[in-house]
Motif scaffolding. Structure first.
Motif, PDB file in Angstrom:
ATOM      1  N   TRP A  65      84.965 -35.951 -33.764  1.00  0.00           N
ATOM      2  CA  TRP A  65      84.056 -34.900 -33.271  1.00  0.00           C
ATOM      3  C   TRP A  65      82.764 -35.469 -32.715  1.00  0.00           C
ATOM      4  N   PRO A  74      81.812 -29.351 -26.422  1.00  0.00           N
ATOM      5  CA  PRO A  74      81.431 -28.739 -27.695  1.00  0.00           C
ATOM      6  C   PRO A  74      82.541 -27.913 -28.329  1.00  0.00           C
ATOM      7  N   ARG A  75      83.401 -27.303 -27.510  1.00  0.00           N
ATOM      8  CA  ARG A  75      84.498 -26.487 -28.075  1.00  0.00           C
ATOM      9  C   ARG A  75      85.450 -27.377 -28.865  1.00  0.00           C
ATOM     10  N   PHE A  78      83.798 -28.443 -32.097  1.00  0.00           N
ATOM     11  CA  PHE A  78      83.805 -27.339 -33.065  1.00  0.00           C
ATOM     12  C   PHE A  78      85.179 -27.248 -33.729  1.00  0.00           C
ATOM     13  N   ARG A  79      86.222 -27.295 -32.913  1.00  0.00           N
ATOM     14  CA  ARG A  79      87.581 -27.135 -33.462  1.00  0.00           C
ATOM     15  C   ARG A  79      87.952 -28.301 -34.363  1.00  0.00           C
ATOM     16  N   ASN A  82      85.973 -28.072 -37.648  1.00  0.00           N
ATOM     17  CA  ASN A  82      86.386 -26.959 -38.511  1.00  0.00           C
ATOM     18  C   ASN A  82      87.856 -27.039 -38.917  1.00  0.00           C
ATOM     19  N   ILE A 124      77.004 -28.945 -34.421  1.00  0.00           N
ATOM     20  CA  ILE A 124      78.258 -28.613 -33.713  1.00  0.00           C
ATOM     21  C   ILE A 124      78.712 -27.196 -34.077  1.00  0.00           C
ATOM     22  N   THR A 125      78.725 -26.891 -35.376  1.00  0.00           N
ATOM     23  CA  THR A 125      79.239 -25.573 -35.772  1.00  0.00           C
ATOM     24  C   THR A 125      78.210 -24.474 -35.513  1.00  0.00           C
ATOM     25  N   SER A 127      75.923 -24.393 -33.111  1.00  0.00           N
ATOM     26  CA  SER A 127      75.861 -24.050 -31.683  1.00  0.00           C
ATOM     27  C   SER A 127      77.185 -23.424 -31.257  1.00  0.00           C
ATOM     28  N   GLY A 128      78.293 -23.819 -31.908  1.00  0.00           N
ATOM     29  CA  GLY A 128      79.582 -23.179 -31.615  1.00  0.00           C
ATOM     30  C   GLY A 128      79.540 -21.685 -31.936  1.00  0.00           C
ATOM     31  N   ASN A 131      77.522 -19.772 -29.560  1.00  0.00           N
ATOM     32  CA  ASN A 131      78.164 -19.604 -28.244  1.00  0.00           C
ATOM     33  C   ASN A 131      79.474 -18.833 -28.318  1.00  0.00           C
ATOM     34  N   GLU A 133      82.052 -19.118 -30.513  1.00  0.00           N
ATOM     35  CA  GLU A 133      83.256 -19.692 -31.139  1.00  0.00           C
ATOM     36  C   GLU A 133      83.501 -18.983 -32.468  1.00  0.00           C
TER      37      GLU A 133
END
Ligand SMILES: Cc1cc2nc3c(=O)[nH]c(=O)nc-3n(C[C@H](O)[C@H](O)[C@H](O)COP(=O)(O)OP(=O)(O)OC[C@H]3O[C@@H](n4cnc5c(N)ncnc54)[C@H](O)[C@@H]3O)c2cc1C
Ligand code: SF4
Length: 457
Positions: A65, A74-75, A78-79, A82, A124-125, A127-128, A131, A133
């Protein structure tokens, strides 16, 4: 990547101490996407990353990541983050990274400054989510149902991975809010309570039922729950405060860290003020040297204590907690006395006035040092309130029929959370004794995966 020579390690901005003391809000700002990306670009992408393999108890895919966010994806970041972790934005905030992932980072070991893994993980999470996510859970399938007893990080993690495995989950929690020590122990200046609530809201959206105010063994029967569900996860923590075993410990005005922190948080949630924990204008002495002691001095100062002194029986160098939290406490005005062990609480006619301490010295034993008391060195520290932050032990669990406990009262379970009852799994502090959120999260995950495997056979 590999920009570690051009770019130096940065940590998130911290608000000034005099500002922080006005509230219980978090003290660190979040990295924005650009800062998270440029800090992640420092990573050398080791072939055998110690941060993941040795440092992180969840074995997070850290370099993966870091690479995704450094490459402005970033997507994907995030994935990936997580996928393996049940709540990366919480762990990025409260893990003692210096002892875990960042402590194992090759760049840190080589003197360049470790990657700011925790801050990037949180960014990361956060801002996800900002946005749009979200975490996608599958629909239930197979008709299998699991009960989760307790709702601390071990249980939150277990519930998260059970739902992801298509299991229907119901949580039973004795408190009025879920989250365990994430909600009622760790103060808001380290972890915003809205961050914890968001994870439970996500689970509820995925169909998890949360039954609050259910004290298993008192208002609900463990045997009934075990009969009604195909599998049960027990994550009830280790909540009994360790006693100092000194004269006067039961005097009014002497209380345990967890009682103080819980009462404070309940008050912040809007409960009526409990005057027995009032520290405004008082001299507060906190006994202990770990992170819980830091939480107590820092909370006392925010609540208007005139003075908050932490007294630890060992040296500054051998303090068990995180260096970062010690520095934060000092910046906020906490005072420290090292090498003093409590010998009695001083009170006249039931009125608390101080604590007597004996000076200690550490004799070399090749480890942390053997503690020795110095005869005739008694000294009294003035105190209107005394908070005992000496650690935690297992609480009694007589309701837990058919499950083996060890000699300390912890549940006996293997690395997959399996107890001797094939239907019952356990993890977190109730198995390990007082430990860390990330270890509870790793236990909950391991148990959930074992439960899913057992329910599929
Ligand atoms: C003040 C403090 C600060 C800390 N700070 C940090 C930190 O900064 N970083 C870190 O990594 N760790 C920290 N820790 C340690 C960390 O919080 C714990 O290791 C972690 O919360 C353990 O998780 P758990 O799920 O096993 O138990 P808990 O969080 O204790 O949750 C147990 C849950 O079970 C519920 N329960 C208990 N009995 C029953 C019952 N009979 N029926 C129904 N529900 C029940 C409880 O109400 C609770 O909600 C801190 C601990 C304390 C006390
Ligand atoms: S979970 Fe904790 S130890 Fe693991 S990468 Fe995140 S901050 Fe580091």
């Amino acid at each position: 990547m590999q920009n570690f020579i051009k770019t130096e390690r940065l940590t998130p901005l911290k608000s000034p101490a005099n500002e922080r003391l006005k509230h219980f809000g978090e003290i660190y700002a979040l990295f924005d996407a650009a800062k998270a990306g440029s800090q992640a670009e420092r990573c050398v992408q080791c072939g055998d990353p110690y941060c993941a393999a040795n440092g992180c108890p969840l074995k997070n895919y850290i370099p993966h990541w870091l690479k995704a966010i450094a490459e402005n994806n970033p997507r994907n970041a995030f994935r990936l983050s997580n996928e393996n972790s049940p709540f990366p934005e919480i762990l990025g905030r409260i893990c003692p990274q210096d002892r875990l992932c960042e402590g194992s980072c090759t760049l840190g070991v080589d003197g360049y400054g470790a990657i700011s893994i925790g801050a990037i993980e949180t960014a990361i999470t956060e801002s996800g989510f900002a946005n749009g996510e979200t975490i996608v859970y599958p629909k239930h399938h197979g008709g299998k149902r699991a009960a989760v007893i307790g709702s601390g990080p071990a249980s939150l993690s277990a519930a998260t991975f059970l739902v992801r495995g298509g299991i229907e989950v119901e949580i039973f929690e004795k408190e009025s809010k879920p989250g365990g020590l994430l909600t009622f122990g760790i103060p808001g200046f380290k972890l915003d309570k809205a961050v914890v609530e968001r994870r439970f809201e996500l689970l509820q959206k995925a169909g998890v039922k949360i039954h609050l105010g259910v004290d298993v063994g008192v208002s609900a029967s463990f045997d009934d729950i075990t009969r009604q569900f195909h599998a049960v996860f027990v994550g009830v923590g280790a909540r009994s405060s360790t006693k100092a075993k000194i004269e006067g410990e039961d005097t009014k005005g002497v209380f345990s860290a967890i009682d103080f922190l819980t009462a404070t948080q309940k008050q912040l949630f809007g409960a009526p003020k409990d005057s027995s924990f009032d520290v405004r204008g008082k001299s507060v002495v906190v006994i202990g040297g770990g992170d819980t002691a830091m939480d107590c001095v820092r909370s006392s100062l925010r609540l208007g204590a005139e003075q908050a002194t932490c007294v630890y029986r060992r040296s500054e160098k051998t303090m068990p907690g995180s260096k970062k939290e010690f520095v934060n406490a000092k910046e906020e005005g906490a005072e420290f006395l090292f090498n003093y062990a409590p010998s009695k609480v001083i009170a006249a006619n039931g009125k608390l006035s101080g604590v007597e301490f004996v000076q200690t010295k550490l004799e070399d034993d090749g480890k942390r040092g053997k503690l020795a008391l110095i005869k005739g060195s008694e000294t009294v520290v003035k105190a209107d309130r005394v908070i005992m932050a000496l650690g935690f032990e297992h609480q009694a669990k007589s309701w837990l029929s058919g499950i083996t406990l060890n000699d300390k009262g912890g549940i006996v379970a293997d690395e997959f959370g399996r107890t001797l009852n094939p239907k019952v799994f356990a993890g977190g502090d109730t198995v390990r004794g007082a430990s860390l959120v990330v270890k509870a999260a790793a236990d909950g995950k391991a148990a959930a995966l074992a439960m899913i495997a057992a329910l599929r056979t």
